[in-house]
Design a protein around this motif. Structure first.
Motif, PDB file in Angstrom:
ATOM      1  N   ALA A 178       0.831  -1.212   0.000  1.00  0.00           N
ATOM      2  CA  ALA A 178       0.000   0.000   0.000  1.00  0.00           C
ATOM      3  C   ALA A 178       0.863   1.258   0.000  1.00  0.00           C
ATOM      4  O   ALA A 178       0.603   2.211  -0.760  1.00  0.00           O
ATOM      5  CB  ALA A 178      -0.922  -0.019   1.225  1.00  0.00           C
ATOM      6  N   VAL A 179       1.894   1.242   0.823  1.00  0.00           N
ATOM      7  CA  VAL A 179       2.756   2.435   0.918  1.00  0.00           C
ATOM      8  C   VAL A 179       3.541   2.629  -0.382  1.00  0.00           C
ATOM      9  O   VAL A 179       3.632   3.746  -0.914  1.00  0.00           O
ATOM     10  CB  VAL A 179       3.711   2.308   2.123  1.00  0.00           C
ATOM     11  CG1 VAL A 179       4.709   3.465   2.139  1.00  0.00           C
ATOM     12  CG2 VAL A 179       2.929   2.285   3.435  1.00  0.00           C
ATOM     13  N   ALA A 180       4.100   1.534  -0.910  1.00  0.00           N
ATOM     14  CA  ALA A 180       4.934   1.658  -2.118  1.00  0.00           C
ATOM     15  C   ALA A 180       4.113   2.133  -3.311  1.00  0.00           C
ATOM     16  O   ALA A 180       4.557   3.009  -4.079  1.00  0.00           O
ATOM     17  CB  ALA A 180       5.593   0.318  -2.432  1.00  0.00           C
ATOM     18  N   VAL A 181       2.924   1.565  -3.476  1.00  0.00           N
ATOM     19  CA  VAL A 181       2.075   1.946  -4.627  1.00  0.00           C
ATOM     20  C   VAL A 181       1.666   3.410  -4.526  1.00  0.00           C
ATOM     21  O   VAL A 181       1.720   4.171  -5.504  1.00  0.00           O
ATOM     22  CB  VAL A 181       0.839   1.019  -4.718  1.00  0.00           C
ATOM     23  CG1 VAL A 181      -0.177   1.560  -5.718  1.00  0.00           C
ATOM     24  CG2 VAL A 181       1.263  -0.395  -5.107  1.00  0.00           C
ATOM     25  N   ARG A 182       1.288   3.824  -3.329  1.00  0.00           N
ATOM     26  CA  ARG A 182       0.881   5.226  -3.133  1.00  0.00           C
ATOM     27  C   ARG A 182       2.063   6.162  -3.388  1.00  0.00           C
ATOM     28  O   ARG A 182       1.911   7.213  -4.031  1.00  0.00           O
ATOM     29  CB  ARG A 182       0.368   5.404  -1.699  1.00  0.00           C
ATOM     30  CG  ARG A 182      -0.056   6.812  -1.354  1.00  0.00           C
ATOM     31  CD  ARG A 182      -1.478   7.075  -1.809  1.00  0.00           C
ATOM     32  NE  ARG A 182      -1.918   8.417  -1.424  1.00  0.00           N
ATOM     33  CZ  ARG A 182      -2.146   9.394  -2.296  1.00  0.00           C
ATOM     34  NH1 ARG A 182      -2.006   9.186  -3.581  1.00  0.00           N
ATOM     35  NH2 ARG A 182      -2.567  10.570  -1.874  1.00  0.00           N
ATOM     36  N   CYS A 183       3.200   5.773  -2.896  1.00  0.00           N
ATOM     37  CA  CYS A 183       4.407   6.587  -3.076  1.00  0.00           C
ATOM     38  C   CYS A 183       4.747   6.707  -4.564  1.00  0.00           C
ATOM     39  O   CYS A 183       5.116   7.787  -5.046  1.00  0.00           O
ATOM     40  CB  CYS A 183       5.565   5.949  -2.308  1.00  0.00           C
ATOM     41  SG  CYS A 183       7.039   6.952  -2.249  1.00  0.00           S
ATOM     42  N   ALA A 184       4.599   5.590  -5.284  1.00  0.00           N
ATOM     43  CA  ALA A 184       4.882   5.604  -6.731  1.00  0.00           C
ATOM     44  C   ALA A 184       3.932   6.549  -7.455  1.00  0.00           C
ATOM     45  O   ALA A 184       4.345   7.298  -8.359  1.00  0.00           O
ATOM     46  CB  ALA A 184       4.768   4.201  -7.295  1.00  0.00           C
ATOM     47  N   GLU A 185       2.661   6.512  -7.068  1.00  0.00           N
ATOM     48  CA  GLU A 185       1.678   7.407  -7.704  1.00  0.00           C
ATOM     49  C   GLU A 185       2.095   8.868  -7.523  1.00  0.00           C
ATOM     50  O   GLU A 185       2.032   9.667  -8.460  1.00  0.00           O
ATOM     51  CB  GLU A 185       0.296   7.209  -7.062  1.00  0.00           C
ATOM     52  CG  GLU A 185      -0.421   5.949  -7.504  1.00  0.00           C
ATOM     53  CD  GLU A 185      -1.656   5.675  -6.637  1.00  0.00           C
ATOM     54  OE1 GLU A 185      -2.228   4.587  -6.822  1.00  0.00           O
ATOM     55  OE2 GLU A 185      -2.009   6.518  -5.773  1.00  0.00           O
ATOM     56  N   LEU A 186       2.513   9.186  -6.322  1.00  0.00           N
ATOM     57  CA  LEU A 186       2.900  10.569  -6.034  1.00  0.00           C
ATOM     58  C   LEU A 186       4.170  10.960  -6.780  1.00  0.00           C
ATOM     59  O   LEU A 186       4.258  12.042  -7.368  1.00  0.00           O
ATOM     60  CB  LEU A 186       3.102  10.743  -4.522  1.00  0.00           C
ATOM     61  CG  LEU A 186       1.846  10.571  -3.666  1.00  0.00           C
ATOM     62  CD1 LEU A 186       2.218  10.399  -2.198  1.00  0.00           C
ATOM     63  CD2 LEU A 186       0.926  11.784  -3.845  1.00  0.00           C
ATOM     64  N   LEU A 187       5.160  10.067  -6.748  1.00  0.00           N
ATOM     65  CA  LEU A 187       6.436  10.409  -7.383  1.00  0.00           C
ATOM     66  C   LEU A 187       6.325  10.517  -8.900  1.00  0.00           C
ATOM     67  O   LEU A 187       7.068  11.277  -9.532  1.00  0.00           O
ATOM     68  CB  LEU A 187       7.483   9.345  -7.034  1.00  0.00           C
ATOM     69  CG  LEU A 187       8.202   9.525  -5.697  1.00  0.00           C
ATOM     70  CD1 LEU A 187       9.118   8.333  -5.428  1.00  0.00           C
ATOM     71  CD2 LEU A 187       9.007  10.819  -5.663  1.00  0.00           C
ATOM     72  N   SER A 188       5.413   9.724  -9.473  1.00  0.00           N
ATOM     73  CA  SER A 188       5.302   9.739 -10.934  1.00  0.00           C
ATOM     74  C   SER A 188       4.799  11.094 -11.437  1.00  0.00           C
ATOM     75  O   SER A 188       4.902  11.394 -12.630  1.00  0.00           O
ATOM     76  CB  SER A 188       4.373   8.625 -11.405  1.00  0.00           C
ATOM     77  OG  SER A 188       3.090   8.805 -10.863  1.00  0.00           O
ATOM     78  N   ARG A 189       4.300  11.915 -10.526  1.00  0.00           N
ATOM     79  CA  ARG A 189       3.867  13.272 -10.929  1.00  0.00           C
ATOM     80  C   ARG A 189       5.039  14.253 -10.964  1.00  0.00           C
ATOM     81  O   ARG A 189       4.889  15.381 -11.413  1.00  0.00           O
ATOM     82  CB  ARG A 189       2.823  13.795  -9.951  1.00  0.00           C
ATOM     83  CG  ARG A 189       1.544  12.985  -9.964  1.00  0.00           C
ATOM     84  CD  ARG A 189       0.583  13.500  -8.903  1.00  0.00           C
ATOM     85  NE  ARG A 189      -0.417  12.513  -8.554  1.00  0.00           N
ATOM     86  CZ  ARG A 189      -1.108  12.516  -7.427  1.00  0.00           C
ATOM     87  NH1 ARG A 189      -0.923  13.463  -6.535  1.00  0.00           N
ATOM     88  NH2 ARG A 189      -2.016  11.587  -7.189  1.00  0.00           N
ATOM     89  N   THR A 190       6.183  13.834 -10.433  1.00  0.00           N
ATOM     90  CA  THR A 190       7.345  14.737 -10.413  1.00  0.00           C
ATOM     91  C   THR A 190       7.965  14.794 -11.805  1.00  0.00           C
ATOM     92  O   THR A 190       8.336  13.762 -12.357  1.00  0.00           O
ATOM     93  CB  THR A 190       8.403  14.214  -9.417  1.00  0.00           C
ATOM     94  OG1 THR A 190       7.785  14.013  -8.162  1.00  0.00           O
ATOM     95  CG2 THR A 190       9.560  15.189  -9.291  1.00  0.00           C
TER      96      THR A 190
END
Lengths: 300, 362
Positions: free
Chosen positions: B167-179
């Motif tokens: 859950a944490v990794a997927v959410r983090c990936a979603e956020l980072l992919s916007r960078t």
């Protein structure tokens, strides 16, 4: 091809060349038997060194430098052997001796830079390589190591510039092409990376790291079968190559899991069996094969 | 001597793969003081016949110092350098790339496409020059620890580590992919098992600049609590770090890809330098993430540690492992099970990585 040697002009050339080439490199006042013995010992030491018999080579060069304390070639060879045997302090002292007595001995200076890198002293290493370029602006080795330093920082732009410069200066070393390829990968330039991996392999078809990494470039571009063939080639060259085994196991395991998720158990089982060919104890493949066996028994 | 040289050059033209001829040419050029050409032919001789110690030694001897350029070089004879000063594999001119002057070269499709790619990159770099120095982060691999039949730690309340990690990794990936400019990859995107070797293979597959592995901690001591961050080192920084590494590496008994050995050559030394630098960058990343997380999360700050984690050691880039709390601690288990806490961890980590990627390097 040896037919050439029977041709008269070639024999003439041989006769003309019946001169002690060694003597022309290090001019001696009089070629004495002692000198010949010394040269023979140096050649013997170099031969042992190149064949990897480092202890025996070291003994010879240690003997030689007692009698010829300023023989830069022997000092450099001795230093290099010590570096290979991880006697880094001794190696640095010997290279330092050469550098102190010879302002243009770039070999010793390059290696002093490498030993600085080995100790993590990047500023000192950079200064050494820059010094080499001041002494010899055409030194491809210094450019290569500066490229390595940039690449380690994942600074692809600088790395590409230095490796390209090394090539412009005449380097066609497979490692330069290989590292240039990696630098291109770090810049998201897979086509250039692929080209440089292929150039590495044109020079050294047994370069297993290039074969392996080219495999991932191709895989990422959708050429899965070609990638697998390259990793297989790595294993044919070195059956213990852990990276190739891991890569092959990974792509087979991924494909097996995808087939399993799609309900194609037969295909999944076949792929997991292949996974185990590459990683004998792959935990995922073992687990799912057991699970498939259990499901087959239950359905009977 | 001139006559000998002419004959030998003619011979090399007839049989360019004849090591004997190249060795003689090396001697001949040496005798007339043309060291650059001598090096070229000695190198060819040594490449064609690896037992030709004399030629190889002459290359080493002559290239200790600068070799002046000469003006009567034949095509290819100017190629002087085998870059690694170890007299290993002399360079070849067989490749069409080695001596472009020898034959007109018609670009292949790949070469044309590569040229276009390079021009596009040059344009992009011209539009957005990067003047900063330090370690660059452009690609991040996020690794959700455990998965599938490997639950990892399980709390008294039944919370499974693999679920929190994902859950944490997927959410983090979603956020980072916007960078902008940052590419993000996950080692797994659902609840399935990924072998440790495959996790680092993903990082190497994408030439990642940073590898972050998400985990939750557990201890036989139910009071143990807090979050901590690990980077890789040869020795553990503490007994506790050793224990955690042993737990996370426990799957290794199934993993045959752990091997070592090999002698020391120049590439080995460069590899060690690279690994040391990556571990240094990882330690700095760990410090940044730990500091950021400690400032946001309601868990005690257990600090940064170093240990020999397989999943970190095999990565060819800075790699860190986050232990985001103790599932063996009732209070932390309850919090880690909430989407709010998972999102808070993900946002904090993404924010820290984004700042590292866009900041002054490591």
């Amino acid at each position: 091809m040896r037919q050439l040697r029977s041709a008269f002009p070639f024999l003439l050339a041989l006769l003309v060349l019946a001169i002690p080439a060694w003597g022309t490199v290090q001019p001696v006042r009089t070629v004495t038997s002692a000198q010949e013995q010394l040269e023979s010992r140096i050649l013997q030491g170099a031969d042992l060194h190149y064949r990897g018999q480092l202890d025996a080579a070291r003994v010879i060069f240690e003997e030689v430098v007692v009698g010829q304390p300023n023989n830069e070639f022997c000092l450099n060879q001795l230093a290099l052997i010590n570096a290979k045997q991880e006697r880094f302090e001794v190696a640095a002292a010997l290279f330092g001796r050469v550098a102190a007595q010879s302002p243009d001995n770039t070999f010793a200076r390059i290696w002093l830079g490498v030993l600085h890198l080995q100790r993590g002293e990047t500023a000192e290493a950079q200064a050494r390589f820059a010094e080499v370029l001041r002494v010899d602006p055409g030194n491809a080795g210094a450019c290569y190591f500066l490229g390595v330093m940039a690449a380690v920082e994942h600074d692809g732009v600088s790395a590409v510039r230095w490796f390209r410069k090394a090539q412009e200066l005449g380097s066609d070393d497979p490692e330069t092409h290989y590292r240039l390829a990696q630098a291109f990968l770090s810049m998201d330039m897979p086509l250039n990376a692929r080209l440089e991996f292929e150039r590495t392999l044109a020079i050294n078809p047994r370069h297993t790291k290039a074969l392996h990494d080219l495999g991932w470039v191709l895989y990422n571009q959708g050429f899965g079968e070609e990638a697998k063939a390259l990793w297989q080639r790595v294993l044919s060259l070195n059956p213990d190559d852990a990276q190739a085994r891991t890569s092959l196991a990974k792509v087979h395991n991924d494909a097996a899991f995808a087939a399993y998720e799609q309900g194609n158990r037969e295909k999944a089982a076949a792929l997991w069996k292949m996974t185990l060919q590459y990683e004998h104890d792959n935990k995922a493949a073992r687990y799912y094969l057991q699970k498939l066996d259990r499901q087959a028994i239950d359905s009977e | 001597m001139d006559e000998a040289l002419a004959v030998l050059r003619q011979a090399a033209g007839v049989e360019p793969e004849n090591d004997f001829v190249h060795g003689l040419l090396g001697r001949a050029f040496l005798a007339v003081g043309k060291n650059r050409q001598a090096v070229f032919h000695f190198r060819r001789a040594a490449m064609l016949n690896t037992d030709d110690t004399y030629s190889r030694m002459m290359v080493d001897l002559l290239t200790q110092r600068p070799v002046p350029a000469e003006d009567d070089l034949l095509p290819g004879e100017g190629a002087l350098h085998a870059v690694t000063p170890n007299a290993t594999q002399p360079s070849s001119t067989d490749s069409p790339y080695a001596s472009p002057g020898t034959t007109p070269h018609v670009p292949t499709d790949l070469e044309r496409l590569a040229r276009q790619e390079e021009e596009a990159m040059a344009e992009r770099l011209g539009a957005h020059p990067s003047g900063r120095s330090g370690y660059r982060i452009r690609r991040v691999v996020l690794d959700a620890g455990h998965g599938g039949f490997d639950s990892g730690a399980v709390g008294a309340g039944g919370l499974r580590e693999k679920d929190v990690n994902l859950a944490v990794a997927v959410r983090c990936a979603e956020l980072l992919s916007r960078t902008p400019g940052l590419r993000v990859f996950l080692t797994r995107t659902a609840d399935y098992y990924v072998p440790l070797s495959a996790r680092t293979a993903v990082a190497n597959q994408y030439s990642a600049d940073l590898f972050v592995s998400f985990h939750c901690n557990a201890s036989t001591n139910r009071e143990a609590q807090g979050m901590e961050t690990y980077s890789c080192s040869e020795g553990a920084s503490s007994k506790e770090a050793l224990r955690v590494a042993q737990f996370e590496n426990s799957v290794l008994k199934y993993d045959p890809a752990v091997s070592g050995g090999g002698g020391v050559d120049i590439e080995d030394l460069l590899f060690r330098y690279e690994r040391r630098r990556h571990w240094q960058a990882a330690a700095m990343t760990a410090a940044t993430l730990q500091r950021t997380l400690a400032g946001v999360l309601p868990f005690p700050d257990r600090g940064i540690h170093a240990a020999d984690f397989y999943v970190l050691r095999k990565a060819r880039m800075p790699a860190i492992l986050l232990e985001t709390g103790f599932l063996s601690n009732g209070a932390e288990e309850r919090l880690l099970g909430t989407p709010e806490q998972q999102a808070r961890i993900a946002v904090t980590v993404a924010d820290a990585i984004g700042r590292l990627a866009g900041g002054g390097g490591l």
